[in-house]
Enzyme design. Structure first.
Site, short mmCIF file in Angstrom:
data_model
loop_
_atom_site.label_atom_id
_atom_site.label_comp_id
_atom_site.label_asym_id
_atom_site.label_seq_id
_atom_site.Cartn_x
_atom_site.Cartn_y
_atom_site.Cartn_z
N ASP A 1 38.46 47.66 71.33
CA ASP A 1 37.17 47.93 70.68
C ASP A 1 36.74 46.91 69.61
O ASP A 1 36.29 47.31 68.52
CB ASP A 1 37.19 49.33 70.02
CG ASP A 1 37.46 50.45 71.02
OD1 ASP A 1 37.69 50.16 72.21
OD2 ASP A 1 37.45 51.63 70.61
N LYS B 1 35.49 53.58 77.53
CA LYS B 1 35.98 54.91 77.16
C LYS B 1 34.93 55.67 76.34
O LYS B 1 34.05 55.04 75.75
CB LYS B 1 37.29 54.77 76.37
CG LYS B 1 37.15 54.02 75.06
CD LYS B 1 38.54 53.66 74.54
CE LYS B 1 38.46 53.07 73.15
NZ LYS B 1 37.88 53.93 72.13
N CYS C 1 41.62 54.25 67.33
CA CYS C 1 41.72 53.90 68.76
C CYS C 1 42.93 53.03 69.08
O CYS C 1 43.53 53.16 70.15
CB CYS C 1 40.43 53.25 69.22
SG CYS C 1 39.05 54.43 69.13
#
Ligand SMILES: [Zn+2]
Length: 360
Positions: free
Chosen positions: A110, A238, A283
């Site tokens: 990310d 995701k 994450c």
């Protein structure tokens, strides 16, 4: 260095699939460590083998004697207190192979505009981290380390996503929600509808197709067609469903749905994951925990992550170590991926997955 090592590192030359699979190699290994020439390794000789296997530049890493004994007993299948050639062959393929011939992936979590200078910039979170700092560190890893595969994960939400504080009034709050009124960003609530778990609320971020959801413009994208190291590339998306969040790049937060990541890693026969990116305590941590749960050997690149909350970052690091992950610095990654620097923590992880699969 003592006589157990050839040019300081007995195992270095076996990082070659053909030579590794040659039965002469296993015999050579036995001869090298069988100091009393009885065609088998006793505990002391086995300890020397392990210390040579888990070493860097001929210097052994510390290994606890009880762990060495546990491994010795596991591979001494006929219980005669020696590892003979047959037992060593089993050890060679189960333990030495993942150590000398791993298939490693860099998993970049990310590194997207919204987490760096957009709506969910880490600069405004309690730790006040600057997510942009990971970009040159990760680029340097991409430029220098011959991974098999580079994975880019992206948080990829629909506009009506349940994690957005802006959307909190669109869903009914459950009676058992820890907070029901005056709901603020970073609070956790439980919505009445599925799934019945606390949902932390964030500013709207990484909405599919927006600039905020793009990878940071300075982050290097490996192109498998032109990559000089011949690396493959995986993109994984995701948090794509409205009513459930996904911190991990493998599963949603209830493990009801799986992303494409595991299937893609299996295609490339990946064994080791080197994980970095944003956010360390959310994450990155969730992806690392799930990677361990799926029996990957997980390396968390400490200086290539930035997070939300300092205390949470430290707690998650401790949790990862307790679950068998290895914490490493980006400067060490090249020697680890090329198996010059072989860490016992990853060997323990391999061993635990062997013991686990035996008990299944
Ligand atoms: Zn998100």
């Amino acid at each position: 260095m003592n006589g157990h090592y050839e040019n300081g590192d007995f195992f270095l030359k076996f990082r070659n699939e053909t030579l590794f699979n040659d039965t002469n190699s296993i015999e050579e290994c036995l001869r090298n460590f069988d100091k009393d020439k009885d065609q088998a390794l006793d505990l002391n000789e086995f300890e020397q083998l392990l210390k040579s296997l888990f070493s860097f530049k001929g210097n052994s890493y510390f290994m606890q004697i009880p762990k060495i004994k546990t491994m010795f007993n596991f591979f001494d299948t006929n219980k005669n207190d020696k590892i003979d050639l047959f037992e060593l062959e089993n050890f060679w393929f189960k333990m030495v192979k993942p150590t000398l011939l791993p298939k490693s992936a860099l998993l970049i979590v990310d590194v997207q505009n919204d987490f760096i200078d957009g709506t969910l910039t880490l600069k405004k979170c309690p730790a006040k981290h600057n997510g942009a700092e990971v970009v040159p560190i990760i680029n340097n890893i991409i430029d220098t380390v011959p991974f098999e595969t580079v994975v880019y994960s992206l948080d990829w939400h629909p506009a009506d996503h349940c994690s957005f504080i802006e959307n909190v009034h669109y869903r009914k709050i459950a009676d058992n929600s820890p907070i029901k009124e005056n709901i603020k960003t970073l609070d956790s609530v439980i919505f009445e509808d599925y799934p019945n778990i606390p949902q932390r609320l964030w500013p709207a971020h990484c909405i599919q197709g927006t600039h905020g959801a793009d990878l940071h413009p300075n982050l290097k994208r490996v192109d498998p067609k032109t990559d000089p190291m011949g690396r493959s590339v995986i993109y994984v998306y995701k948090g794509c469903r409205s009513d459930i969040d996904s911190y991990s790049a493998f599963f949603d937060n209830c493990k009801l749905n799986e992303t494409s990541l595991r299937t893609d890693l299996i295609k490339h026969e990946i064994t080791d994951l080197y994980i970095c990116g944003l956010a360390a305590d959310v994450c990155v941590a969730a992806t690392s925990v799930d990677g361990l749960g799926l029996n990957y050997r997980v390396v968390y690149i400490e200086d290539a992550v930035r997070g939300v909350d300092l205390k949470d970052i430290e707690n998650q690091k401790r949790n990862l170590i307790n679950n068998g992950a290895l914490l490493a610095k980006s400067k060490d990654i090249y020697n680890m991926v090329t198996c010059r620097d072989r860490r016992p923590e990853l060997g323990y992880a391999t061993f635990l997955s062997l013991v686990g699969s035996k008990n299944d």
